[in-house]
Design a protein around this motif. Structure first.
Motif, PDB file in Angstrom:
ATOM      1  N   SER A   1       0.827  -1.212   0.000  1.00 13.36           N
ATOM      2  CA  SER A   1       0.000   0.000   0.000  1.00 13.36           C
ATOM      3  C   SER A   1       0.859   1.259   0.000  1.00 13.36           C
ATOM      4  CB  SER A   1      -0.919   0.004   1.232  1.00 13.36           C
ATOM      5  OG  SER A   1      -1.604   1.231   1.340  1.00 13.36           O
ATOM      6  N   ASN A   2       0.401   2.266  -0.741  1.00 14.79           N
ATOM      7  CA  ASN A   2       1.067   3.564  -0.759  1.00 14.79           C
ATOM      8  C   ASN A   2       0.545   4.507   0.320  1.00 14.79           C
ATOM      9  OD1 ASN A   2       2.698   2.931  -3.022  1.00 14.79           O
ATOM     10  ND2 ASN A   2       0.979   3.380  -4.411  1.00 14.79           N
ATOM     11  N   ASP A   3      -0.437   4.025   1.084  1.00 20.34           N
ATOM     12  CA  ASP A   3      -1.036   4.842   2.143  1.00 20.34           C
ATOM     13  C   ASP A   3      -0.137   4.770   3.380  1.00 20.34           C
ATOM     14  OD1 ASP A   3      -2.578   5.934   4.220  1.00 20.34           O
ATOM     15  OD2 ASP A   3      -4.462   5.267   3.322  1.00 20.34           O
ATOM     16  N   PHE A   4       0.723   5.768   3.541  1.00 15.22           N
ATOM     17  CA  PHE A   4       1.699   5.764   4.625  1.00 15.22           C
ATOM     18  C   PHE A   4       1.021   5.758   5.995  1.00 15.22           C
ATOM     19  CE2 PHE A   4       4.368   7.971   7.716  1.00 15.22           C
ATOM     20  CZ  PHE A   4       5.556   7.259   7.617  1.00 15.22           C
ATOM     21  N   TYR A   5      -0.013   6.576   6.157  1.00 17.66           N
ATOM     22  CA  TYR A   5      -0.687   6.648   7.453  1.00 17.66           C
ATOM     23  C   TYR A   5      -1.313   5.311   7.814  1.00 17.66           C
ATOM     24  CZ  TYR A   5      -4.042   7.953  11.069  1.00 17.66           C
ATOM     25  OH  TYR A   5      -4.779   8.002  12.224  1.00 17.66           O
ATOM     26  N   ALA A   6      -1.950   4.660   6.835  1.00 20.79           N
ATOM     27  CA  ALA A   6      -2.583   3.365   7.100  1.00 20.79           C
ATOM     28  C   ALA A   6      -1.533   2.317   7.464  1.00 20.79           C
ATOM     29  CB  ALA A   6      -3.385   2.913   5.888  1.00 20.79           C
ATOM     30  N   ARG A   7      -0.452   2.269   6.697  1.00 20.40           N
ATOM     31  CA  ARG A   7       0.602   1.286   6.979  1.00 20.40           C
ATOM     32  C   ARG A   7       1.223   1.515   8.349  1.00 20.40           C
ATOM     33  NH1 ARG A   7       5.315   0.541   4.044  1.00 20.40           N
ATOM     34  NH2 ARG A   7       5.272   2.649   3.211  1.00 20.40           N
ATOM     35  N   SER A   8       1.508   2.765   8.679  1.00 18.53           N
ATOM     36  CA  SER A   8       2.135   3.045   9.970  1.00 18.53           C
ATOM     37  C   SER A   8       1.174   2.747  11.122  1.00 18.53           C
ATOM     38  CB  SER A   8       2.608   4.499  10.032  1.00 18.53           C
ATOM     39  OG  SER A   8       1.518   5.396   9.902  1.00 18.53           O
ATOM     40  N   SER A   9      -0.108   3.017  10.939  1.00 18.39           N
ATOM     41  CA  SER A   9      -1.098   2.744  11.986  1.00 18.39           C
ATOM     42  C   SER A   9      -1.272   1.247  12.198  1.00 18.39           C
ATOM     43  CB  SER A   9      -2.443   3.388  11.628  1.00 18.39           C
ATOM     44  OG  SER A   9      -2.336   4.794  11.577  1.00 18.39           O
ATOM     45  N   ILE A  10      -1.296   0.497  11.102  1.00 20.44           N
ATOM     46  CA  ILE A  10      -1.412  -0.961  11.217  1.00 20.44           C
ATOM     47  C   ILE A  10      -0.153  -1.536  11.853  1.00 20.44           C
ATOM     48  CG2 ILE A  10      -1.627  -3.116   9.904  1.00 20.44           C
ATOM     49  CD1 ILE A  10      -3.372  -1.555   7.909  1.00 20.44           C
ATOM     50  N   CYS A  11       0.996  -0.946  11.518  1.00 17.80           N
ATOM     51  CA  CYS A  11       2.249  -1.357  12.141  1.00 17.80           C
ATOM     52  C   CYS A  11       2.201  -1.151  13.646  1.00 17.80           C
ATOM     53  CB  CYS A  11       3.399  -0.569  11.524  1.00 17.80           C
ATOM     54  SG  CYS A  11       4.993  -0.848  12.315  1.00 17.80           S
ATOM     55  N   GLU A  12       1.725   0.001  14.066  1.00 16.68           N
ATOM     56  CA  GLU A  12       1.617   0.304  15.492  1.00 16.68           C
ATOM     57  C   GLU A  12       0.617  -0.636  16.167  1.00 16.68           C
ATOM     58  OE1 GLU A  12       0.591   4.405  15.646  1.00 16.68           O
ATOM     59  OE2 GLU A  12       2.521   5.089  14.856  1.00 16.68           O
ATOM     60  N   TYR A  13      -0.469  -0.936  15.480  1.00 17.73           N
ATOM     61  CA  TYR A  13      -1.448  -1.888  16.018  1.00 17.73           C
ATOM     62  C   TYR A  13      -0.792  -3.248  16.223  1.00 17.73           C
ATOM     63  CZ  TYR A  13      -5.554  -4.870  16.435  1.00 17.73           C
ATOM     64  OH  TYR A  13      -6.467  -5.795  16.883  1.00 17.73           O
ATOM     65  N   ALA A  14      -0.040  -3.710  15.210  1.00 15.21           N
ATOM     66  CA  ALA A  14       0.608  -5.020  15.290  1.00 15.21           C
ATOM     67  C   ALA A  14       1.592  -5.080  16.449  1.00 15.21           C
ATOM     68  CB  ALA A  14       1.316  -5.325  13.968  1.00 15.21           C
ATOM     69  N   ALA A  15       2.365  -4.017  16.620  1.00 16.18           N
ATOM     70  CA  ALA A  15       3.339  -3.981  17.708  1.00 16.18           C
ATOM     71  C   ALA A  15       2.644  -4.016  19.073  1.00 16.18           C
ATOM     72  CB  ALA A  15       4.208  -2.730  17.591  1.00 16.18           C
ATOM     73  N   ALA A  16       1.546  -3.259  19.209  1.00 16.29           N
ATOM     74  CA  ALA A  16       0.797  -3.240  20.473  1.00 16.29           C
ATOM     75  C   ALA A  16       0.132  -4.590  20.732  1.00 16.29           C
ATOM     76  CB  ALA A  16      -0.247  -2.127  20.443  1.00 16.29           C
ATOM     77  N   PHE A  17      -0.369  -5.206  19.671  1.00 16.66           N
ATOM     78  CA  PHE A  17      -0.992  -6.525  19.794  1.00 16.66           C
ATOM     79  C   PHE A  17       0.040  -7.542  20.287  1.00 16.66           C
ATOM     80  CE2 PHE A  17      -2.181 -10.706  18.338  1.00 16.66           C
ATOM     81  CZ  PHE A  17      -3.555 -10.769  18.530  1.00 16.66           C
ATOM     82  N   TRP A  18       1.220  -7.510  19.692  1.00 19.21           N
ATOM     83  CA  TRP A  18       2.283  -8.455  20.052  1.00 19.21           C
ATOM     84  C   TRP A  18       2.723  -8.255  21.508  1.00 19.21           C
ATOM     85  CZ3 TRP A  18       4.454 -12.817  19.539  1.00 19.21           C
ATOM     86  CH2 TRP A  18       5.788 -13.041  19.891  1.00 19.21           C
ATOM     87  N   LYS A  19       2.860  -6.998  21.926  1.00 19.93           N
ATOM     88  CA  LYS A  19       3.253  -6.703  23.297  1.00 19.93           C
ATOM     89  C   LYS A  19       2.207  -7.220  24.273  1.00 19.93           C
ATOM     90  CE  LYS A  19       4.538  -2.867  26.351  1.00 19.93           C
ATOM     91  NZ  LYS A  19       4.719  -1.391  26.446  1.00 19.93           N
ATOM     92  N   ASP A  20       0.929  -7.002  23.951  1.00 18.14           N
ATOM     93  CA  ASP A  20      -0.162  -7.472  24.813  1.00 18.14           C
ATOM     94  C   ASP A  20      -0.183  -8.997  24.872  1.00 18.14           C
ATOM     95  OD1 ASP A  20      -2.872  -6.780  26.214  1.00 18.14           O
ATOM     96  OD2 ASP A  20      -3.395  -8.304  24.726  1.00 18.14           O
ATOM     97  N   LEU A  21       0.078  -9.640  23.739  1.00 14.71           N
ATOM     98  CA  LEU A  21       0.067 -11.105  23.680  1.00 14.71           C
ATOM     99  C   LEU A  21       1.181 -11.689  24.540  1.00 14.71           C
ATOM    100  CD1 LEU A  21      -1.445 -13.456  22.227  1.00 14.71           C
ATOM    101  CD2 LEU A  21       0.361 -13.372  20.494  1.00 14.71           C
ATOM    102  N   GLN A  22       2.338 -11.054  24.518  1.00 13.15           N
ATOM    103  CA  GLN A  22       3.460 -11.536  25.315  1.00 13.15           C
ATOM    104  C   GLN A  22       3.198 -11.415  26.810  1.00 13.15           C
ATOM    105  OE1 GLN A  22       6.656  -9.134  23.420  1.00 13.15           O
ATOM    106  NE2 GLN A  22       7.667 -11.097  23.048  1.00 13.15           N
ATOM    107  N   MET A  23       2.395 -10.449  27.193  1.00 16.32           N
ATOM    108  CA  MET A  23       2.099 -10.231  28.613  1.00 16.32           C
ATOM    109  C   MET A  23       1.071 -11.214  29.150  1.00 16.32           C
ATOM    110  SD  MET A  23       2.022  -6.049  28.686  1.00 16.32           S
ATOM    111  CE  MET A  23       1.495  -6.003  30.404  1.00 16.32           C
ATOM    112  N   GLN A  24       0.338 -11.877  28.253  1.00 14.80           N
ATOM    113  CA  GLN A  24      -0.683 -12.822  28.685  1.00 14.80           C
ATOM    114  C   GLN A  24      -0.054 -14.145  29.103  1.00 14.80           C
ATOM    115  OE1 GLN A  24      -3.822 -13.389  25.804  1.00 14.80           O
ATOM    116  NE2 GLN A  24      -3.848 -11.225  25.239  1.00 14.80           N
ATOM    117  N   SER A  25      -0.561 -14.726  30.155  1.00 13.78           N
ATOM    118  CA  SER A  25      -0.115 -16.062  30.539  1.00 13.78           C
ATOM    119  C   SER A  25      -0.688 -17.076  29.562  1.00 13.78           C
ATOM    120  CB  SER A  25      -0.584 -16.392  31.956  1.00 13.78           C
ATOM    121  OG  SER A  25      -2.010 -16.506  31.993  1.00 13.78           O
ATOM    122  N   LEU A  26      -0.079 -18.248  29.504  1.00 12.31           N
ATOM    123  CA  LEU A  26      -0.546 -19.284  28.581  1.00 12.31           C
ATOM    124  C   LEU A  26      -1.998 -19.638  28.849  1.00 12.31           C
ATOM    125  CD1 LEU A  26       0.077 -21.306  26.339  1.00 12.31           C
ATOM    126  CD2 LEU A  26       0.857 -22.924  28.109  1.00 12.31           C
TER     127      LEU A  26
END
Length: 236
Positions: free
Chosen positions: A165-190
């Motif tokens: 995608s050429n939509d910089f704002y969309a790509r950066s926002s989805i990137c930030e979402y992915a990073a936050a999702f991953w951080k939250d997932l790591q904090m969860q117990s199994l």
């Protein structure tokens, strides 16, 4: 097994005689590319809107969302008692229930059933980590209780469409979402990890991963795309 095959065949026959698939309508081939994108978007967006990320994209990145609906989404018919996935299998898709009823059984480290949930249209989304975590594997068993239909989001195609995608704002926002999702997932117990995300609390948590100016509004309304690969596409 014979009874199940006959039952599913009858279900498919009735469905196909009462519903004409888009591929059977030859005139649709005459549509422009943009009209084709808009058509697929209109047919599928209703099922996605239980997830705040897609609500964000509808508001801020409509063209990208239309491309995803056309390229990354597909419908899957599921027979009664058919298993959609098993624990330990490579997670290649995220799912939304279009019709029917599914039973989800989470298994523990000994592969013993530990929790059960029923999934119906609009009640939850399934296997979101497949979009963000490379090599993610399903944690439980998803089985159809009735003849059903799923909307499948291909993790591989999702990544490809977003990264191109050429939509910089969309790509950066989805990137930030992915990073936050991953951080939250790591904090969860199994014990807290599951393939099922029920609407409500999960919607509010997902909304919190979005840009602040948007997540407030969403909150009121109540692999393939690994974090690393998306970060590299964003910074590159």
């Amino acid at each position: 097994l014979t009874w199940r095959i006959k039952k599913y065949a009858l279900y498919e026959y009735k469905k196909h005689t009462s519903f004409m698939p888009m591929s059977a309508v030859s005139m649709l081939d005459l549509l422009s590319e943009q009209m084709t994108l808009e058509l697929h978007y209109a047919l599928r967006i209703g099922h996605l809107m239980i997830h705040p990320l897609f609500g964000f994209m509808e508001k801020e990145a409509l063209l990208l969302l239309q491309k995803l609906c056309y390229k990354a989404l597909s419908l899957k018919n599921v027979a009664s008692d058919e298993i959609v996935f098993l624990p330990g299998a490579a997670a290649e898709s995220m799912f939304f229930v279009v019709s029917g009823v599914f039973n989800y059984t989470l298994t523990d480290e000994n592969d013993e059933p530990s929790e059960e949930d029923q999934v119906t249209p609009g009640s939850a989304w399934v296997a979101e980590p497949s979009l963000w975590v490379q090599g993610w594997k399903y944690l439980g068993v998803l089985t159809a209780q009735t003849e059903s239909e799923l909307l499948c989001v291909s993790a591989g195609i999702f990544e490809d469409v977003v990264c191109r995608s050429n939509d910089f704002y969309a790509r950066s926002s989805i990137c930030e979402y992915a990073a936050a999702f991953w951080k939250d997932l790591q904090m969860q117990s199994l014990a807290l990890k599951s393939d099922i995300e029920q609407t409500g609390i999960s919607s509010r948590r997902a909304a919190s991963f979005l840009p602040p100016e948007f997540s407030v509004a969403v909150g009121k309304k109540g692999g393939r795309l690994s974090v690393g690969s998306l970060l590299s596409s964003f910074t590159g």
